[in-house]
Design a protein around this motif. Structure first.
Motif, short mmCIF file in Angstrom:
data_model
loop_
_atom_site.label_atom_id
_atom_site.label_comp_id
_atom_site.label_asym_id
_atom_site.label_seq_id
_atom_site.Cartn_x
_atom_site.Cartn_y
_atom_site.Cartn_z
N TRP A 13 -7.82 -2.94 -35.79
CA TRP A 13 -7.05 -2.12 -36.73
C TRP A 13 -6.11 -3.03 -37.53
O TRP A 13 -5.45 -3.89 -36.94
CB TRP A 13 -6.19 -1.07 -36.01
N TRP A 49 -3.19 -2.11 -29.90
CA TRP A 49 -4.48 -1.44 -29.87
C TRP A 49 -5.50 -2.53 -29.58
O TRP A 49 -5.64 -3.48 -30.36
CB TRP A 49 -4.81 -0.75 -31.21
N GLY A 69 -2.92 4.01 -29.75
CA GLY A 69 -3.90 5.08 -29.61
C GLY A 69 -3.60 5.91 -28.38
O GLY A 69 -2.71 5.59 -27.57
N ALA A 70 -4.40 6.97 -28.23
CA ALA A 70 -4.29 7.82 -27.03
C ALA A 70 -4.97 7.14 -25.85
O ALA A 70 -4.52 7.23 -24.71
CB ALA A 70 -4.92 9.17 -27.30
N GLY A 71 -6.08 6.48 -26.12
CA GLY A 71 -6.84 5.78 -25.07
C GLY A 71 -6.24 4.40 -24.85
O GLY A 71 -5.86 3.72 -25.80
N LEU A 94 -2.74 13.71 -34.26
CA LEU A 94 -3.96 13.17 -33.67
C LEU A 94 -4.76 14.25 -32.95
O LEU A 94 -5.99 14.33 -33.04
CB LEU A 94 -3.59 12.01 -32.74
N ARG A 231 -14.99 7.56 -25.08
CA ARG A 231 -15.20 6.13 -25.28
C ARG A 231 -16.68 5.82 -25.11
O ARG A 231 -17.38 6.47 -24.32
CB ARG A 231 -14.42 5.30 -24.24
N HIS A 279 -16.29 5.99 -34.92
CA HIS A 279 -15.01 6.03 -34.20
C HIS A 279 -13.89 6.50 -35.13
O HIS A 279 -12.88 5.80 -35.33
CB HIS A 279 -14.68 4.66 -33.58
N ALA A 282 -10.47 10.92 -34.39
CA ALA A 282 -9.03 11.18 -34.51
C ALA A 282 -8.34 9.86 -34.84
O ALA A 282 -8.08 9.04 -33.96
CB ALA A 282 -8.48 11.77 -33.22
N SER A 284 -5.48 7.26 -35.80
CA SER A 284 -4.05 7.05 -35.53
C SER A 284 -3.38 6.69 -36.85
O SER A 284 -3.58 5.58 -37.36
CB SER A 284 -3.85 5.89 -34.54
#
Ligand code: NDP
Ligand code: OXD
Length: 316
Positions: A13, A49, A69-71, A94, A231, A279, A282, A284
């Motif tokens: 990112w 990230w 990120g959430a993950g 998100l 994932r 990917h 959602a 970020s």
């Protein structure tokens, strides 16, 4: 010395939008972009990230890692993880984006849109039998923040919803299953499987032929459908291809892949009943999330509790 600088280590990112969004809110806080770290001792925080190899090392005053990120598997599943708290993103923005993607994919398969697109290309007027949403059973693996929001959106459309999580839950209107011992019962009653699990040692490769063979079969869908936005490491792609070719599943929507970007040579690209997105389920958004991240840092500096802490032992 006051170690209050932020290092942005954001893997694939772009780091600049994150730095800009932080500077717009807190112009006095120094922000460095990996690998440009002139003063490692000044870094108190890493916004991360899939942080680059070595980017979490050699930071003597690191206090907190903030996932963008959430993950968090790109942070927690590494051997050189510093012993500091880790927070992750939980945000309405998100969550809403993910619910949109999940609802879109469920409806694409439920309303047989992929077949109608084929018919349109052939200039072929043909009506297919259509079940009501109430006749279709959606099962959501991963009933956390994103799974519960998707469950609500799909329940509002009339689908019968069950969820599967690690620990037991009691959620209104949702058939809740928990733990490995309950997985088979959850799969057997599921026509459309939605996966919103985190990638951990316990979940890696869970979307396999053995699992697909246990799914329910709803006549109007022509077979079960698998939707994965969790994932790529959760899925065995060769099994997905084989399951489609053998009719074990009727279709799939995949936003995440074992290796990203997905190789142009992957057989998944050529399958008519597979939807591929890169990917993007959602996104970020730096502008949306920088405030939350700086809020966590402010809380930490004021000695207030952090929100959305990652459980290092569970790895999510
Ligand atoms: P949460 O941590 O809120 O939820 C995770 C859920 O998975 C929980 O319900 C948890 O159970 C369950 N779970 C974890 N391990 C197991 C297991 N071994 N067996 C059964 N259930 C398990 O995460 P979020 O909902 O915020 O996010 C989920 C995932 O979505 C992220 O980890 C990330 O990988 C992915 N994601 C993908 C995006 C995209 O653009 N494609 C964007 C954002 C996130 P319990 O409730 O008992 O803890
Ligand atoms: C996330 C993602 O985990 O974008 O937030 O995949």
């Amino acid at each position: 010395m006051k170690a209050n600088a932020i290092l942005v280590s954001s893997g694939n990112w772009a780091p600049e939008p994150w730095a800009e969004a932080v500077r717009a809110i807190d112009p006095d806080r120094p922000v460095f972009l990996w690998p440009d770290v002139p003063d490692p001792a000044a870094i108190g925080y890493v916004m991360a990230w899939r942080p680059a190899e070595d980017s979490l090392k050699g930071l003597p005053n690191l206090k907190l890692i903030l996932s963008l990120g959430a993950g968090v598997e790109g942070i927690v599943l590494r051997d050189d993880l510093p012993d500091v708290p880790i927070t992750r993103i939980v945000s309405d923005d998100l969550t809403a984006r993910m619910s949109e993607w999940i609802v879109l994919q469920v409806l694409l398969h439920h309303r047989q849109q992929l077949a109608y697109q084929r018919f349109q290309r052939q200039r072929h007027w043909r009506e297919l039998r259509q079940s009501a949403a109430s006749e279709v059973r959606v099962g959501i693996m991963g009933m956390g923040v994103l799974g519960q929001a998707a469950a609500k959106a799909l329940a509002d459309l009339g689908f019968g919803i069950a969820g599967w999580s690690r620990r037991p839950k009691d959620l209104p209107g949702i058939e809740c299953h928990a733990g490995d011992g309950a997985l088979d019962a959850f799969l057997t009653r599921t026509d459309i499987l939605v996966c919103l699990l985190p990638l951990t040692d316990a979940t890696r490769g869970i979307l396999s032929m053995a699992l697909f063979e246990k799914l329910g079969r709803n006549a109007s869908l022509g077979g079960p459908v698998v939707i994965n936005a969790g994932r790529g490491g959760l899925q065995i792609e060769s099994d997905i291809v084989a399951a489609i070719e053998r009719g074990v599943i009727a279709g799939a929507s995949l936003d995440v892949f074992e290796t990203e970007p997905l190789d142009p040579g992957s057989p998944l690209w050529a399958l008519d009943n597979v939807v591929i997105t890169p990917h993007v389920a959602a996104f970020s958004s730096p502008a949306e999330l920088a405030g939350q991240i700086l809020g966590q840092i402010a809380a930490f500096e004021a000695g207030r509790p952090l929100r959305n802490l990652v459980d290092r032992s569970a790895r999510y």
